[in-house]
Design an enzyme around this catalytic site. Structure first.
Site, PDB file in Angstrom:
ATOM      1  N   ASN A 257       8.929  -7.503  -4.891  1.00 52.77           N
ATOM      2  CA  ASN A 257       8.369  -8.725  -4.334  1.00 52.77           C
ATOM      3  C   ASN A 257       7.864  -9.572  -5.503  1.00 52.77           C
ATOM      4  O   ASN A 257       6.766  -9.354  -6.003  1.00 52.77           O
ATOM      5  CB  ASN A 257       7.216  -8.373  -3.374  1.00 52.77           C
ATOM      6  CG  ASN A 257       6.546  -9.608  -2.798  1.00 52.77           C
ATOM      7  OD1 ASN A 257       7.066 -10.729  -2.940  1.00 52.77           O
ATOM      8  ND2 ASN A 257       5.416  -9.433  -2.158  1.00 52.77           N
ATOM      9  N   TRP A 258       8.702 -10.512  -5.920  1.00 52.40           N
ATOM     10  CA  TRP A 258       8.359 -11.328  -7.095  1.00 52.40           C
ATOM     11  C   TRP A 258       7.239 -12.321  -6.786  1.00 52.40           C
ATOM     12  O   TRP A 258       6.685 -12.920  -7.688  1.00 52.40           O
ATOM     13  CB  TRP A 258       9.592 -12.104  -7.575  1.00 52.40           C
ATOM     14  CG  TRP A 258      10.632 -11.273  -8.266  1.00 52.40           C
ATOM     15  CD1 TRP A 258      10.602  -9.921  -8.484  1.00 52.40           C
ATOM     16  CD2 TRP A 258      11.857 -11.743  -8.862  1.00 52.40           C
ATOM     17  NE1 TRP A 258      11.730  -9.532  -9.159  1.00 52.40           N
ATOM     18  CE2 TRP A 258      12.517 -10.626  -9.406  1.00 52.40           C
ATOM     19  CE3 TRP A 258      12.458 -12.997  -8.971  1.00 52.40           C
ATOM     20  CZ2 TRP A 258      13.745 -10.732 -10.060  1.00 52.40           C
ATOM     21  CZ3 TRP A 258      13.680 -13.107  -9.620  1.00 52.40           C
ATOM     22  CH2 TRP A 258      14.319 -11.981 -10.159  1.00 52.40           C
ATOM     23  N   LYS A 259       6.932 -12.532  -5.494  1.00 52.63           N
ATOM     24  CA  LYS A 259       5.930 -13.544  -5.103  1.00 52.63           C
ATOM     25  C   LYS A 259       6.306 -14.887  -5.753  1.00 52.63           C
ATOM     26  O   LYS A 259       7.480 -15.197  -5.833  1.00 52.63           O
ATOM     27  CB  LYS A 259       4.518 -13.072  -5.455  1.00 52.63           C
ATOM     28  CG  LYS A 259       4.259 -11.656  -4.918  1.00 52.63           C
ATOM     29  CD  LYS A 259       2.835 -11.198  -5.055  1.00 52.63           C
ATOM     30  CE  LYS A 259       2.730  -9.754  -4.557  1.00 52.63           C
ATOM     31  NZ  LYS A 259       1.382  -9.216  -4.646  1.00 52.63           N
TER      32      LYS A 259
ATOM     33  N   HIS B 192       3.474 -10.765   5.223  1.00 51.75           N
ATOM     34  CA  HIS B 192       2.753 -10.358   4.007  1.00 51.75           C
ATOM     35  C   HIS B 192       1.320 -10.888   4.080  1.00 51.75           C
ATOM     36  O   HIS B 192       1.090 -11.975   4.619  1.00 51.75           O
ATOM     37  CB  HIS B 192       3.463 -10.886   2.757  1.00 51.75           C
ATOM     38  CG  HIS B 192       2.908 -10.274   1.508  1.00 51.75           C
ATOM     39  ND1 HIS B 192       1.757 -10.739   0.925  1.00 51.75           N
ATOM     40  CD2 HIS B 192       3.324  -9.217   0.765  1.00 51.75           C
ATOM     41  CE1 HIS B 192       1.484  -9.983  -0.144  1.00 51.75           C
ATOM     42  NE2 HIS B 192       2.420  -9.059  -0.256  1.00 51.75           N
TER      43      HIS B 192
ATOM     44  N   GLU C 103       0.724  -1.688   3.772  1.00 55.91           N
ATOM     45  CA  GLU C 103       0.223  -2.254   2.525  1.00 55.91           C
ATOM     46  C   GLU C 103      -1.244  -2.636   2.712  1.00 55.91           C
ATOM     47  O   GLU C 103      -1.549  -3.749   3.164  1.00 55.91           O
ATOM     48  CB  GLU C 103       1.064  -3.488   2.158  1.00 55.91           C
ATOM     49  CG  GLU C 103       0.689  -4.073   0.831  1.00 55.91           C
ATOM     50  CD  GLU C 103       1.765  -5.006   0.287  1.00 55.91           C
ATOM     51  OE1 GLU C 103       2.443  -4.612  -0.665  1.00 55.91           O
ATOM     52  OE2 GLU C 103       1.914  -6.122   0.807  1.00 55.91           O
TER      53      GLU C 103
ATOM     54  N   GLY D 205     -12.783  -4.510  -8.213  1.00 55.19           N
ATOM     55  CA  GLY D 205     -13.131  -3.250  -8.882  1.00 55.19           C
ATOM     56  C   GLY D 205     -12.612  -2.034  -8.138  1.00 55.19           C
ATOM     57  O   GLY D 205     -13.203  -0.957  -8.187  1.00 55.19           O
TER      58      GLY D 205
ATOM     59  N   SER E 134      -0.274  -1.848  -5.393  1.00 60.43           N
ATOM     60  CA  SER E 134      -0.445  -1.251  -6.729  1.00 60.43           C
ATOM     61  C   SER E 134       0.510  -0.099  -7.016  1.00 60.43           C
ATOM     62  O   SER E 134       0.185   0.800  -7.785  1.00 60.43           O
ATOM     63  CB  SER E 134      -1.893  -0.779  -6.945  1.00 60.43           C
ATOM     64  OG  SER E 134      -2.775  -1.874  -6.946  1.00 60.43           O
TER      65      SER E 134
ATOM     66  N   GLY F 179       4.975  -5.374  -6.263  1.00 55.17           N
ATOM     67  CA  GLY F 179       4.662  -6.719  -6.733  1.00 55.17           C
ATOM     68  C   GLY F 179       4.622  -6.766  -8.250  1.00 55.17           C
ATOM     69  O   GLY F 179       5.657  -6.860  -8.925  1.00 55.17           O
TER      70      GLY F 179
HETATM   71  P1  PGA Z   1       1.341  -5.197  -6.015  1.00 55.59           P
HETATM   72  O1  PGA Z   1       1.788  -6.162  -4.827  1.00 55.59           O
HETATM   73  O2  PGA Z   1       2.431  -4.188  -6.215  1.00 55.59           O
HETATM   74  O3  PGA Z   1       1.179  -6.114  -7.193  1.00 55.59           O
HETATM   75  O4  PGA Z   1       0.070  -4.548  -5.601  1.00 55.59           O
HETATM   76  C1  PGA Z   1       2.433  -5.673  -3.709  1.00 55.59           C
HETATM   77  C2  PGA Z   1       2.582  -6.755  -2.670  1.00 55.59           C
HETATM   78  O5  PGA Z   1       1.672  -7.563  -2.483  1.00 55.59           O
HETATM   79  O6  PGA Z   1       3.622  -6.809  -2.002  1.00 55.59           O
END
Ligand code: PGA
Length: 250
Positions: free
Chosen positions: A7-9, A86, A159, A172, A210, A231
């Site tokens: 997912n390149w966003k 999403h 997710e 954090g 992540s 992502g």
């Molecule tokens: P991330 O994003 O792998 O950077 O946590 C995943 C996503 O939002 O699809």
């Protein structure tokens, strides 16, 4: 091999960079979900990986909907998968469960595969509402599936919003995202499997939040997780290639 969905966003910034990213992403079992502006380039460049879009409108075909793109238009371009629901769309574009359901139906009707993202926010998690949120977001879509000749296929990506790299770092929660999210994912996937048994649809369950080179080996030990939505790590050649190799060994 587990499915890896990049997912390149809203990345990268230029066509030249997109081309370089497409080259290292071009592997069997990979789906590259690029921004709309790069989909034609992906079609030209990708030989092994499939193409995905990051959103769609819920009306198929064409019509007077400024700014919108339909699933049938995406299909004509060679797109096979579409991310739906999403948390970025739910948050920044105020997308509702009802709209996500309409989009999923349009994607299935066009013969494409929706990648339905769902999961709880940090506040919902802290209020003990994880299962309730997942249940609501999943059933909203399953209850509105269109009648199609061939059994529809749907990829569901659990997710947790708090575990997505940018959110986790900001709050954090980066360590928690890596250490706890997989366990929660397994629990939620088991739950979703039970809930979806009575619906006439082929489902695959994947995890996002992540997922990267550091935790892919641990994540792959969880049998219930059939793939990943990636992502930040999909933007790095080294990390993504490591993930592809790890998924291939499974
Ligand atoms: P991330 O994003 O792998 O950077 O946590 C995943 C996503 O939002 O699809």
């Amino acid at each position: 091999m587990s499915i890896l969905i990049a997912n390149w966003k809203m990345n990268p910034g230029t066509e030249a960079e997109a081309k370089a990213m497409a080259k290292y992403s071009d592997q069997e079992g990979v789906v590259v979900c690029g921004p709309l502006v790069f989909l034609a380039l992906l079609k030209k460049t990708l030989k092994r990986a499939a193409i995905g879009a990051q959103d769609v409108f819920w009306v198929n075909g064409r019509g007077p909907y400024t700014g919108a793109v339909s699933a049938s238009q995406l299909k004509d371009l060679g797109v096979e998968y579409v991310i739906i629901g999403h948390s970025d769309q739910r948050r920044y574009f105020k997308e509702t469960d009802g709209e996500v359901a309409k989009k999923a139906a349009a994607v299935i009707e066009a013969g494409l595969v929706p990648v339905l993202c769902l999961g709880e926010t940090r506040e919902e998690r802290e209020a003990g509402q994880t299962q309730e949120v997942v249940d609501r977001q999943l059933k909203a879509v399953l209850s509105q599936l269109p009648e199609v000749k061939k059994k529809a296929r749907l990829i569901v990506c659990y997710e947790p919003v708090w575990a997505i790299s940018g959110n986790a770092a900001g709050a954090g929660l980066a360590e928690l995202a890596v250490s706890q999210a997989p366990e929660v994912a397994v629990e939620m996937i088991r739950y979703m499997k039970r809930v979806s048994e009575s619906f006439n649809v082929d489902l695959n369950f994947i995890y996002g939040g992540s997922a990267g080179a550091e935790n892919i080996d641990a994540l792959l030990k969880q049998e219930e997780i059939e793939g990943f939505l990636v992502g930040a790590a999909s933007l790095s050649k080294r990390d993504f290639e490591y993930m592809v190799a790890a998924c291939r060994k499974r």
